[in-house]
Design an enzyme around this catalytic site. Structure first.
Site, mmCIF file in Angstrom:
data_model
loop_
_atom_site.group_PDB
_atom_site.id
_atom_site.type_symbol
_atom_site.label_atom_id
_atom_site.label_comp_id
_atom_site.label_asym_id
_atom_site.label_seq_id
_atom_site.Cartn_x
_atom_site.Cartn_y
_atom_site.Cartn_z
ATOM 1 N N GLY A 1 18.063 -20.313 63.751
ATOM 2 C CA GLY A 1 18.632 -19.669 64.720
ATOM 3 C C GLY A 1 18.037 -19.771 66.202
ATOM 4 C CB THR B 1 11.773 -15.795 64.100
ATOM 5 O OG1 THR B 1 12.643 -14.565 63.502
ATOM 6 C CG2 THR B 1 10.585 -15.575 63.459
ATOM 7 C CB ILE B 2 14.830 -12.732 67.777
ATOM 8 C CG1 ILE B 2 15.818 -12.610 66.642
ATOM 9 C CG2 ILE B 2 15.211 -13.696 68.925
ATOM 10 C CD1 ILE B 2 17.020 -11.808 67.230
ATOM 11 C CG ASP B 3 14.673 -11.728 62.369
ATOM 12 O OD1 ASP B 3 15.326 -11.186 63.395
ATOM 13 O OD2 ASP B 3 15.256 -12.292 61.571
ATOM 14 C CD GLU C 1 20.680 -9.172 60.664
ATOM 15 O OE1 GLU C 1 21.755 -9.370 60.881
ATOM 16 O OE2 GLU C 1 19.563 -9.904 60.747
ATOM 17 C CG HIS D 1 24.684 -14.048 67.376
ATOM 18 N ND1 HIS D 1 25.494 -13.463 66.605
ATOM 19 C CD2 HIS D 1 24.020 -14.923 66.658
ATOM 20 C CE1 HIS D 1 25.183 -13.954 65.279
ATOM 21 N NE2 HIS D 1 24.347 -14.730 65.426
ATOM 22 N NE ARG E 1 20.234 -16.371 67.219
ATOM 23 C CZ ARG E 1 20.672 -16.796 66.179
ATOM 24 N NH1 ARG E 1 20.568 -16.174 64.928
ATOM 25 N NH2 ARG E 1 21.461 -17.758 66.013
HETATM 26 O O1 F6P Z 1 16.333 -15.440 62.023
HETATM 27 C C1 F6P Z 1 17.093 -14.584 63.047
HETATM 28 C C2 F6P Z 1 18.171 -14.037 62.756
HETATM 29 O O2 F6P Z 1 18.522 -13.609 63.759
HETATM 30 C C3 F6P Z 1 18.589 -13.112 61.510
HETATM 31 O O3 F6P Z 1 17.934 -11.632 62.107
HETATM 32 C C4 F6P Z 1 19.804 -13.140 61.329
HETATM 33 O O4 F6P Z 1 20.260 -12.710 60.087
HETATM 34 C C5 F6P Z 1 20.011 -14.532 61.660
HETATM 35 O O5 F6P Z 1 19.236 -14.975 62.452
HETATM 36 C C6 F6P Z 1 21.706 -14.696 61.847
HETATM 37 O O6 F6P Z 1 21.773 -16.118 62.183
HETATM 38 P P1 F6P Z 1 23.213 -16.762 62.457
HETATM 39 O O7 F6P Z 1 24.238 -15.693 62.769
HETATM 40 O O8 F6P Z 1 22.985 -17.826 63.756
HETATM 41 O O9 F6P Z 1 23.523 -17.509 61.110
#
Ligand code: F6P
Length: 361
Positions: free
Chosen positions: A12, A137-139, A234, A279, A282
């Site tokens: 992502g 990673t934003i996580d 989430e 998003h 992000r």
């Molecule tokens: O890994 C980062 C992240 O933002 C997770 O927290 C999230 O579950 C995932 O990406 C969602 O990614 P996408 O919607 O691009 O598949």
């Protein structure tokens, strides 16, 4: 010394990817007189017809404040398939990619990505191809680095969202639920919850009970605060349940925020609303910190390659960028410690994690 290196972004997107690309290109060309090739759409760009483009100081000019990645990215594809809710890395495309890399005279790779992308990079390393990874990673859930770039920007965005929800919640005496990202770990929820003054923070590391959430809403009412702000990761889970998915086969989490909103409204009779930040966390421009960290990571990754390091990842350790083995970087997820300082501080100031045994404050 390598003559030509490849750069790719995978997984992502996260704010700061372009800062890393720019710094890697400027260091490789300006400092070490190497040539740089951008590989498009993650590892997909080195399969089949290949999607490669020359990166020069001119082509990376002006990209520092830009969100996304100029190279494109993928979080699924030939190298990473989701089968029955599990991530699989097939061998075959690696053989093809190695042939294509050789044909295009690419001698080493800078791979910018999270856990999944770095696991693929590690496979290239195992096959003898020089790779250095950059953690994204934003996580912020990679255990081998104190911070990943993108995280601080996500916290800024989520905190602003909480601030904004605060005033509307207070005006209407409502319960507001903000669902933020955080697949395996609750760092975003925890840190934005602290910075944005949430009343309840729900994270995957501390399973929650509805009774405890409701208790907090009533406790606040008793004190004269007729609104409650809840932030939920989430991946948070109710005691005795598993995570909630929008699409379980594709491992797309989501829905927990609205589930909580409905339950709270049903039991308390209070009007409740849910906002899924998604998003927005992000996309867009990285903050100053992530531009700086991404730049430092990008330059250090190229330096590491040049000094002969292989199968490593650049990592932040006590404020300095160092390198760690890629294998360590992908071995463990960095989780929030339920007994750690930040959780304790949050509890000290009256924030609830809605654990079943949580004491009233
Ligand atoms: O890994 C980062 C992240 O933002 C997770 O927290 C999230 O579950 C995932 O990406 C969602 O990614 P996408 O919607 O691009 O598949």
């Amino acid at each position: 010394m390598y003559k030509k290196i490849g750069i790719l972004t995978g997984g992502g997107d996260a704010p700061g990817l372009n800062a890393v690309i720019r710094a890697a290109v400027r260091t490789a060309i300006g400092e070490f007189e190497m040539r740089c090739i951008g590989i498009e759409d993650s590892f997909e760009g080195i399969l089949g017809e290949t999607q490669l483009r020359k990166l020069t100081t001119k082509t990376v000019s002006g990209i520092l404040p830009r969100g996304g990645t100029i190279l494109g990215t993928r979080n699924k594809g030939s190298f990473c398939k989701i089968v029955d809710g599990k991530m699989i890395i097939p061998d075959m495309p690696i053989d093809e990619a190695l042939v294509n890399l050789k044909q295009n005279k690419i001698e080493a790779l800078v791979v910018i990505g999270g856990e999944g992308t770095l696991a693929i990079a590690e496979q290239f390393h195992r096959r003898g191809f020089p790779v250095v990874g950059v953690p994204k990673t934003i996580d912020n859930d990679l255990s081998a680095t104190e911070l990943t770039f993108g995280f601080r920007t996500a916290i800024d965005i989520a905190t602003e969202a909480l601030d904004r929800l605060h005033t509307t919640a207070a005006s209407h005496d409502r319960v507001m639920v903000l669902e933020v990202m955080g697949r395996n770990s609750g760092w975003i929820a925890l840190e934005c919850g602290l910075a944005g003054s949430a009343d309840v923070i729900l994270i995957p590391e501390i399973p929650f009970s509805f009774d405890s959430i409701i208790k907090k809403v009533y406790e606040r009412e008793k004190r004269g605060s007729l609104f409650t702000n809840i932030v939920v990761a989430e991946g948070a889970l109710e005691v005795g349940h598993s995570e909630m998915y929008l699409d379980q086969k594709q491992m797309r989490l989501g829905g927990i925020g609205d589930y909580i909103r409905k339950e709270v409204e049903k039991v308390t009779g209070k009007e409740s609303r849910c906002v899924v930040l998604g998003h927005l966390q992000r996309g867009g421009s990285p903050n100053a910190f992530d531009r700086m960290l991404g730049t430092n990571f990008g330059a250090c990754a190229v330096r590491a390659l040049v000094s002969g390091e292989r199968g490593k990842m650049v990592a932040l350790k006590s404020g300095r960028v160092e390198t760690v083995p890629l294998a360590d970087a992908i071995a463990n997820i960095k989780s929030v410690n339920p007994g750690g300082q930040l959780v304790r501080t949050a509890r000290d100031i009256g924030i609830s994690f809605a654990a079943p045994d949580e004491e009233e404050h």
